[in-house]
Design a protein around this motif. Structure first.
Motif, short mmCIF file in Angstrom:
data_model
loop_
_atom_site.label_atom_id
_atom_site.label_comp_id
_atom_site.label_asym_id
_atom_site.label_seq_id
_atom_site.Cartn_x
_atom_site.Cartn_y
_atom_site.Cartn_z
N VAL A 116 30.46 28.32 40.66
CA VAL A 116 31.27 29.54 40.48
C VAL A 116 31.94 29.83 41.82
O VAL A 116 31.27 30.09 42.82
N LYS A 117 33.27 29.78 41.80
CA LYS A 117 34.01 29.93 43.07
C LYS A 117 33.99 31.37 43.58
O LYS A 117 34.10 32.32 42.81
N GLY A 118 33.88 31.50 44.90
CA GLY A 118 34.00 32.81 45.54
C GLY A 118 34.92 32.70 46.73
O GLY A 118 34.73 31.82 47.58
N THR A 125 42.25 28.30 47.75
CA THR A 125 42.37 29.75 47.92
C THR A 125 43.72 30.21 47.33
O THR A 125 44.65 29.42 47.27
N THR A 126 43.78 31.47 46.92
CA THR A 126 45.00 31.95 46.26
C THR A 126 45.50 33.26 46.89
O THR A 126 44.70 34.05 47.42
N HIS A 127 46.82 33.46 46.80
CA HIS A 127 47.41 34.72 47.29
C HIS A 127 46.88 35.91 46.49
O HIS A 127 46.66 36.99 47.03
N GLU A 128 46.67 35.70 45.16
CA GLU A 128 46.20 36.80 44.30
C GLU A 128 44.84 37.30 44.81
O GLU A 128 44.60 38.50 44.92
N ALA A 129 43.96 36.35 45.10
CA ALA A 129 42.61 36.75 45.55
C ALA A 129 42.71 37.46 46.90
O ALA A 129 42.03 38.47 47.14
N ARG A 130 43.55 36.92 47.77
CA ARG A 130 43.70 37.53 49.10
C ARG A 130 44.17 38.98 48.95
O ARG A 130 43.58 39.90 49.54
N ASP A 131 45.20 39.18 48.11
CA ASP A 131 45.73 40.54 47.93
C ASP A 131 44.67 41.45 47.32
O ASP A 131 44.51 42.59 47.74
N ASN A 154 43.23 44.70 49.16
CA ASN A 154 43.43 46.05 48.60
C ASN A 154 42.10 46.78 48.44
O ASN A 154 41.99 47.96 48.75
N ALA A 155 41.10 46.04 47.95
CA ALA A 155 39.77 46.67 47.78
C ALA A 155 39.21 47.08 49.15
O ALA A 155 38.68 48.18 49.31
N ALA A 156 39.37 46.21 50.14
CA ALA A 156 38.84 46.53 51.48
C ALA A 156 39.54 47.75 52.06
O ALA A 156 38.90 48.63 52.65
N TYR A 157 40.85 47.86 51.87
CA TYR A 157 41.61 49.00 52.43
C TYR A 157 41.25 50.30 51.70
O TYR A 157 41.32 51.37 52.29
N ARG A 158 40.88 50.18 50.41
CA ARG A 158 40.45 51.41 49.71
C ARG A 158 39.11 51.89 50.28
O ARG A 158 38.84 53.07 50.38
N ILE A 159 38.27 50.94 50.70
CA ILE A 159 36.97 51.33 51.29
C ILE A 159 37.16 51.83 52.73
O ILE A 159 36.56 52.81 53.15
N VAL A 187 44.15 39.42 59.35
CA VAL A 187 43.27 38.49 58.63
C VAL A 187 43.28 37.18 59.40
O VAL A 187 44.33 36.61 59.66
N GLU A 188 42.09 36.73 59.76
CA GLU A 188 42.02 35.53 60.60
C GLU A 188 41.79 34.26 59.78
O GLU A 188 42.30 33.20 60.11
N LYS A 189 41.01 34.39 58.69
CA LYS A 189 40.69 33.20 57.89
C LYS A 189 40.53 33.58 56.43
O LYS A 189 40.18 34.73 56.11
N HIS A 190 40.72 32.61 55.57
CA HIS A 190 40.55 32.78 54.12
C HIS A 190 39.97 31.48 53.61
O HIS A 190 40.50 30.42 53.88
N TRP A 191 38.86 31.54 52.86
CA TRP A 191 38.25 30.31 52.35
C TRP A 191 37.56 30.57 51.02
O TRP A 191 37.46 31.72 50.58
N ALA A 192 37.08 29.48 50.42
CA ALA A 192 36.35 29.60 49.16
C ALA A 192 35.11 28.72 49.20
O ALA A 192 35.10 27.69 49.88
#
Ligand SMILES: Cc1cc2nc3c(=O)[nH]c(=O)nc-3n(C[C@H](O)[C@H](O)[C@H](O)COP(=O)(O)OP(=O)(O)OC[C@H]3O[C@@H](n4cnc5c(N)ncnc54)[C@H](O)[C@@H]3O)c2cc1C
Length: 353
Positions: free
Chosen positions: A226-228, A274-280, A284-289, A298-303
């Motif tokens: 299951v990808k994360g 990795t996808t732009h949708e997941a990044r966005d 967005n969730a992080a900025y709401r928190i 953002v320094e890195k993005h991985w799965a």
């Protein structure tokens, strides 16, 4: 012939190798690539299941609510290798939980009775975490006070360095398990592209691949990927003290000030793109928190690929109907926090201790 052959050098395989080696037996650890490049590296290292009351007791029984075994492990590894796995026990705060009553029942009557979970006063929480001022998610706070997180890439690095110092441990990278050598129901080794390798006992700890690898034995081990996806924000030290969960997202502080944001849950086989949708959506969730996180890049993005299993309960122990083969896999979202106890159970069974 080695006593034990461990297949898979993630957190589970590394800890199994360490514990067996400490008992004095010979161990060969094989991995299809460099050690520790998969889920164990990709994960967040939170030392508690997220919303633990939603999990079965069998899973929570594998958790150590004051992270004692991580404190001890980190101390030993620093001494052996000089690498600090950065165990931080700043607590885990869960904001605006919808099933608060179930959580408190679990904390008073269930397996969570020694977790120390409590309802925290919001003002007190915001006083200790000013980064969350202006958050959309601070109507209520549930706190697990005695846990936190480990910097898993460092933990893995330290474990590998320590294993390389052991005389009774051999490590073979780029050596993939392709099948098993068998005499009927007795597994006597594994097949690899480099030829067969014999061992008195083989242990499959191959994370998300374990289910597929064991299919040829026709045993019901239902483990699949299951990808994360995760993001790393280059924030500055002192901004966030604790792990914070809200809005289906979590923030994890690292010692150097970086903040991890996780994570998606995607059923896409072994794909790790990795996808732009997941990044966005993560941003967005992080900025709401924590709105002021927008000020940091953002320094890195991985799965990574979590090894999922029915009800998130890992398979631990000898395979029924067989001799010479065991499994320790299927830890899904909790493979770091539950690793020490899972490995204790397996190794105690294998050594009869
Ligand atoms: C985004 C994300 C966030 C997470 N956050 C957390 C968290 O905060 N806390 C927590 O406790 N857990 C977390 N997890 C889950 C945790 O990372 C996993 O449960 C755990 O790492 C599983 O460890 P493992 O050793 O079983 O598998 P892995 O780390 O995947 O290791 C499996 C190893 O087997 C090897 N292998 C595979 N096939 C073969 C083969 N044929 N032959 C030889 N070797 C093979 C692989 O190369 C790999 O090295 C997270 C996971 C992800 C992806």
């Amino acid at each position: 012939m080695v006593d034990f052959l461990v297949v898979g050098g993630g957190i589970i395989g590394l800890l199994i190798t360490r514990k067996l080696a400490q008992a004095g037996v010979s161990v060969l650890l094989v991995d299809k690539q460099k050690l520790a490049q998969e889920s164990s590296w990709a994960g967040g290292g939170i030392l508690a299941p997220m919303y633990p009351w939603r999990y079965p007791d069998a899973l929570n029984e594998l958790v150590d609510w004051n992270a004692e075994n991580f404190k001890q492990l980190a101390g030993a590894l620093i001494e052996e290798t000089g690498i600090d796995p950065e165990v931080r026990l700043g607590g885990v705060n869960m904001l605006d939980v919808s099933d608060d009553a179930a959580a408190m029942r679990w904390a008073t009557q269930g397996v969570g009775a020694n977790s120390g979970l409590y309802r925290r006063e919001v003002g007190d929480f915001l006083g200790s975490e000013p980064l969350l001022r202006g958050s959309e998610s601070t109507h209520s706070v549930l706190t697990l006070p005695m846990v936190g997180n480990v910097r898993n890439p460092r933990l893995l690095k330290a474990l590998i360095k320590s294993l390389r110092q052991q005389k009774n441990v051999q490590i073979l990278e780029y050596c993939a398990l392709k099948g098993f050598v068998r005499k009927g129901a007795h597994v006597t080794g594994i097949e690899t592209a480099q030829g067969p390798i014999s061992a008195k006992e083989c242990i499959v700890a191959a994370g998300a691949w374990s289910g597929d690898l064991l299919k040829c034995l026709e045993v019901p081990v239902s483990v699949s990927p299951v990808k994360g996806q995760m993001l790393l924000i280059k924030a500055k030290p002192g901004l966030l003290a604790s792990v914070v969960l809200a809005q289906g997202c979590y923030l994890i502080p690292r010692q150097d000030g970086r903040i991890l944001v996780g994570s998606t849950i995607e059923h896409q086989g072994y794909d790790k793109t990795t996808t732009h949708e997941a990044r966005d959506s993560l941003l967005n969730a992080a900025y709401r928190i924590a709105p002021s996180l927008k000020d940091y890049p953002v320094e890195k993005h991985w799965a990574g690929l979590r090894p999922s299993s029915p009800e998130s309960i890992p398979y631990i122990g000898r395979l029924e109907g067989f001799k010479g083969i065991s499994v320790c896999a299927g830890h899904f979202r909790n493979g770091v926090v539950t690793a020490p106890r899972s490995v204790d159970i397996l190794v105690n069974q294998l050594l009869g201790t």
